[in-house]
Design a protein around this motif. Structure first.
Motif, PDB file in Angstrom:
ATOM      1  N   GLY A 126      13.133  36.609   1.851  1.00  0.00           N
ATOM      2  CA  GLY A 126      11.896  36.089   1.943  1.00  0.00           C
ATOM      3  C   GLY A 126      11.542  34.881   1.214  1.00  0.00           C
ATOM      4  N   ASP A 167      14.426  50.102   6.496  1.00  0.00           N
ATOM      5  CA  ASP A 167      13.916  49.747   4.893  1.00  0.00           C
ATOM      6  C   ASP A 167      14.798  50.823   3.906  1.00  0.00           C
ATOM      7  N   HIS A 172      16.116  46.430   5.200  1.00  0.00           N
ATOM      8  CA  HIS A 172      15.610  45.845   4.114  1.00  0.00           C
ATOM      9  C   HIS A 172      15.956  46.258   2.955  1.00  0.00           C
ATOM     10  N   ALA A 187      14.850  46.071  -1.262  1.00  0.00           N
ATOM     11  CA  ALA A 187      13.705  45.865  -2.283  1.00  0.00           C
ATOM     12  C   ALA A 187      13.757  46.577  -3.539  1.00  0.00           C
ATOM     13  N   HIS A 246       8.271  45.648  -4.682  1.00  0.00           N
ATOM     14  CA  HIS A 246       8.792  44.636  -4.154  1.00  0.00           C
ATOM     15  C   HIS A 246       8.650  43.478  -5.551  1.00  0.00           C
ATOM     16  N   GLU A 257      13.785  41.762  -0.032  1.00  0.00           N
ATOM     17  CA  GLU A 257      12.585  41.406  -0.277  1.00  0.00           C
ATOM     18  C   GLU A 257      11.913  41.318  -1.581  1.00  0.00           C
ATOM     19  N   ASP A 280       8.420  40.096  -3.317  1.00  0.00           N
ATOM     20  CA  ASP A 280       7.211  39.399  -2.795  1.00  0.00           C
ATOM     21  C   ASP A 280       6.187  39.403  -4.204  1.00  0.00           C
TER      22      ASP A 280
END
Length: 288
Positions: free
Chosen positions: A11, A177, A208, A210, A228, A255, A257
């Protein structure tokens, strides 16, 4: 395996822009959240434009609310189309969730991606919304499996059945994910490996990975949160290995974030995914 292979990506965070431009990391793509680029110009677009000159992009929406029982917000959908048309990303995706509600025609947007009941009525509505989105954008989208914390009492089908039917009826692609699978399996006492084995991986265009946080519920039982905000957990890496052993090379996103680390730390996570995938590919080739 569906679609093209774009390698491993992360990301994009503006604080990493200078490091990315200076070091030219060995990555296939960068993901951005569509809603952060729905303005007309400014620094965000200047950075993203420069990034697009050197890397593929993945546009990931978080506010379209595919799972709402109301109408899709046409203004939001067309703003998404503007971003997609401007940057021509390799991938466009959204969540199997709802985040908006029509209260007497005044659309209310919520801060969370909320789960949906797996019923025929909801399935029909989600199919309608995915079809509408793909028609408006003029391209296929990927839809991401959710992280869940509780099950609805009126559930009529499993999550796998719901996702499989949605994919067949719309022709959309899927995001798998793996962290969400691990969270849901732990919170609802399911077998994560059985879930992965039943997932329609032929339609997966992106995986994904994370980090997640550990908490407890009101009864003092362990509860995992899709935060995340940290590195990928060892158990999630193990699930990822299981998937890649079955699917082969698959576009993969790291990911991170919240509590975003410095660039070297984030890049190291991406390299871990690259190395794991390369190692599986090498061992498979050697065994043939």
């Amino acid at each position: 395996m569906m679609g093209d292979y774009y390698g491993v990506g992360v990301g994009f965070k503006p604080e990493h822009f200078q490091s990315i431009i200076e070091t030219q990391p060995d990555l296939g793509f960068f993901e951005v959240h569509a809603e952060n680029y729905m303005g007309d110009g400014g620094a965000p677009h200047r950075m993203l434009g420069a990034l697009r000159e050197k890397f593929q992009l993945s546009i990931h929406g978080v506010g379209l609310s595919l799972g709402t029982m109301g109408e899709l917000d046409q203004h939001h959908l067309h703003r998404l189309k503007t971003v997609v048309d401007r940057y021509q990303p390799a991938l466009v995706s959204e969540h199997l969730a709802w985040s908006s509600h029509d209260e007497a025609k005044n659309l209310v947007f919520l801060n969370d991606l909320l789960p949906i009941p797996y019923t025929q009525e909801t399935l029909d509505r989600v199919v309608e919304h995915v079809d509408q989105t793909q028609t408006t954008l003029g391209r296929q989208i990927l839809v991401e499996n959710p992280s869940t914390y509780v099950a609805f009492t009126d559930t009529q089908m499993s999550e796998i059945e719901f996702i499989t039917q949605m994919q067949k009826r719309t022709g959309c692609g899927l995001i798998l994910d793996v962290n969400n699978v691990y969270i849901s399996a732990n919170n609802q006492k399911m077998d994560a490996y059985a879930y992965l084995d039943a997932f329609p991986t032929h339609a997966v265009g992106e995986i994904h990975l994370a980090g997640h946080a550990e908490d407890v519920d009101d009864d003092g039982q362990p509860l995992l949160i899709d935060a995340h905000d940290r590195q990928v957990a060892p158990d999630v890496w193990s699930l990822y290995r299981h998937v890649i052993q079955n699917t082969g090379e698959t576009t993969t996103l790291i990911e991170w974030d919240n509590d975003v680390p410095d660039w070297p730390t984030l890049y190291k996570e991406a390299l871990a995914a690259k190395n794991l995938m390369a190692g599986i590919g090498a061992s498979t080739h050697a065994a043939q």
